[in-house]
Design an enzyme around this catalytic site. Structure first.
Site, mmCIF file in Angstrom:
data_model
loop_
_atom_site.group_PDB
_atom_site.id
_atom_site.type_symbol
_atom_site.label_atom_id
_atom_site.label_comp_id
_atom_site.label_asym_id
_atom_site.label_seq_id
_atom_site.Cartn_x
_atom_site.Cartn_y
_atom_site.Cartn_z
ATOM 1 N N TYR A 1 -1.696 -1.765 10.267
ATOM 2 C CA TYR A 1 -1.800 -1.973 8.813
ATOM 3 C C TYR A 1 -0.555 -1.417 8.113
ATOM 4 O O TYR A 1 0.071 -2.101 7.298
ATOM 5 C CB TYR A 1 -3.069 -1.277 8.309
ATOM 6 C CG TYR A 1 -3.346 -1.417 6.839
ATOM 7 C CD1 TYR A 1 -3.705 -2.641 6.291
ATOM 8 C CD2 TYR A 1 -3.275 -0.311 5.990
ATOM 9 C CE1 TYR A 1 -3.985 -2.759 4.933
ATOM 10 C CE2 TYR A 1 -3.558 -0.423 4.636
ATOM 11 C CZ TYR A 1 -3.911 -1.650 4.110
ATOM 12 O OH TYR A 1 -4.178 -1.761 2.773
ATOM 13 N N SER B 1 0.885 -1.173 0.000
ATOM 14 C CA SER B 1 0.000 0.000 0.000
ATOM 15 C C SER B 1 0.916 1.215 0.000
ATOM 16 O O SER B 1 2.096 1.093 0.358
ATOM 17 C CB SER B 1 -0.840 -0.013 1.272
ATOM 18 O OG SER B 1 -1.414 1.258 1.502
#
Ligand SMILES: NC(=O)c1ccc[n+]([C@@H]2O[C@H](COP(=O)([O-])OP(=O)(O)OC[C@H]3O[C@@H](n4cnc5c(N)ncnc54)[C@H](OP(=O)(O)O)[C@@H]3O)[C@@H](O)[C@H]2O)c1
Length: 259
Positions: free
Chosen positions: A149, A136
């Site tokens: 995350y 990401s």
């Protein structure tokens, strides 16, 4: 016929990848928890008869081993493994119990490490293979309400760059994909501080790049053996600020609205 194994193939980017690779004539192994949804995705693929559904729970190491046993018993080659399945987060550091951090690290990072280690021997025996890891842009910089995350996605970079460094001369390629906002269900399933789902389609998500466009870019990147790609719009600027003008990153990230 070439074979690709995609985790998180029941939805979003993984589902779009399954359609793309099937269209391109590949045999697609689809994994996620929901076997019924995977079967529907397989039926919508260009070549449903060239799809194999293998359920997996990435939170459970035994389930990962069982899925790997099944795949390795059925297939004598896997050309591409895509470690895509994952969950996001919507909770502040100070309110998040460490169990949630561990769960996100397991699903988003350790599951991919385990699958990579199970598939590598076959790839090496066959003279090579390609491992794709979906990171990401928050795998490049920290971001509010994404502590675990972001940490899991950062870890992906260290691991797969090292896989490449150690094994590229034996035919193993790696591609790390850093998407910005992609229009998928990721925010709906993001974990909150008590482990329940966020349940909201965030505004930024709704206006994100389509999963189909993302899948096409990943397909092209794998074909060209790109080591890292960004699938972003303006959000990519944060990566550049983080790398080249850190003070701008700190200024922006302190003001940013996370959702
Ligand atoms: N969308 C974005 O803006 C964005 C941005 C950056 C990175 N990413 C990354 O892209 C990847 C795919 O996410 P997405 O955006 O396509 O979201 P999504 O539509 O929510 O898809 C997530 C996929 O992961 C699977 N999954 C979740 N937990 C799992 C578990 N415990 N075991 C097995 N499979 C599990 C889900 O399947 P089941 O529920 O059926 O198990 C689903 O197929 C993730 O790694 C995510 O972090 C997304």
């Amino acid at each position: 016929m070439k074979t690709i194994w995609i985790t998180g193939a029941s939805s979003g980017i993984g589902e779009a990848l399954a359609y793309k690779y099937s269209q391109e004539g590949w045999h697609v192994i689809l994994s996620a928890r929901r076997a019924d949804v995977l079967a529907e995705v397989a039926s919508r693929c260009a070549q449903p008869e060239q799809c194999t559904v293998v359920p997996i729970d990435l939170a459970d190491t035994q389930s990962i081993d069982r899925a790997a046993d099944e795949v390795l018993a059925k297939f004598d080659h896997i050309d591409v493994l895509v470690n895509n399945g994952g969950i996001s987060q919507r909770s502040l550091v100070e309110e998040t119990p460490v169990d949630i951090d561990r769960r996100i690290m397991q699903v988003d990072y350790f599951s991919g490490v385990q699958l990579t280690k199970r598939v590598l021997p076959l790839m090496l025996k066959n003279g090579g293979g390609h491992i794709v890891a979906i990171s990401s842009i928050v795998g490049v910089f920290g971001f509010p309400q994404r502590s675990a995350y972001s940490a899991a996605k950062h870890a992906i970079h260290g691991f797969y760059e090292t896989v490449w460094a150690e094994l590229h001369d034996r035919g193993i390629n790696t591609t790390i994909v850093c998407p910005g906002r992609i229009l998928t269900n990721v925010s709906l399933h993001a974990l909150t501080k008590d482990g329940t789902e966020h349940g909201v389609m965030d505004h930024a998500q709704k206006n994100g790049i389509s999963a189909e466009t993302c899948a096409k870019k990943i397909f092209k990147a794998v074909k060209r053996r790109k080591k890292e790609i960004y699938v972003c719009r303006m959000d990519v600027l944060m990566c550049y600020f983080h790398r080249y003008a850190r003070w701008i990153y700190y200024k922006l990230v302190s003001k940013v609205k996370p959702n």
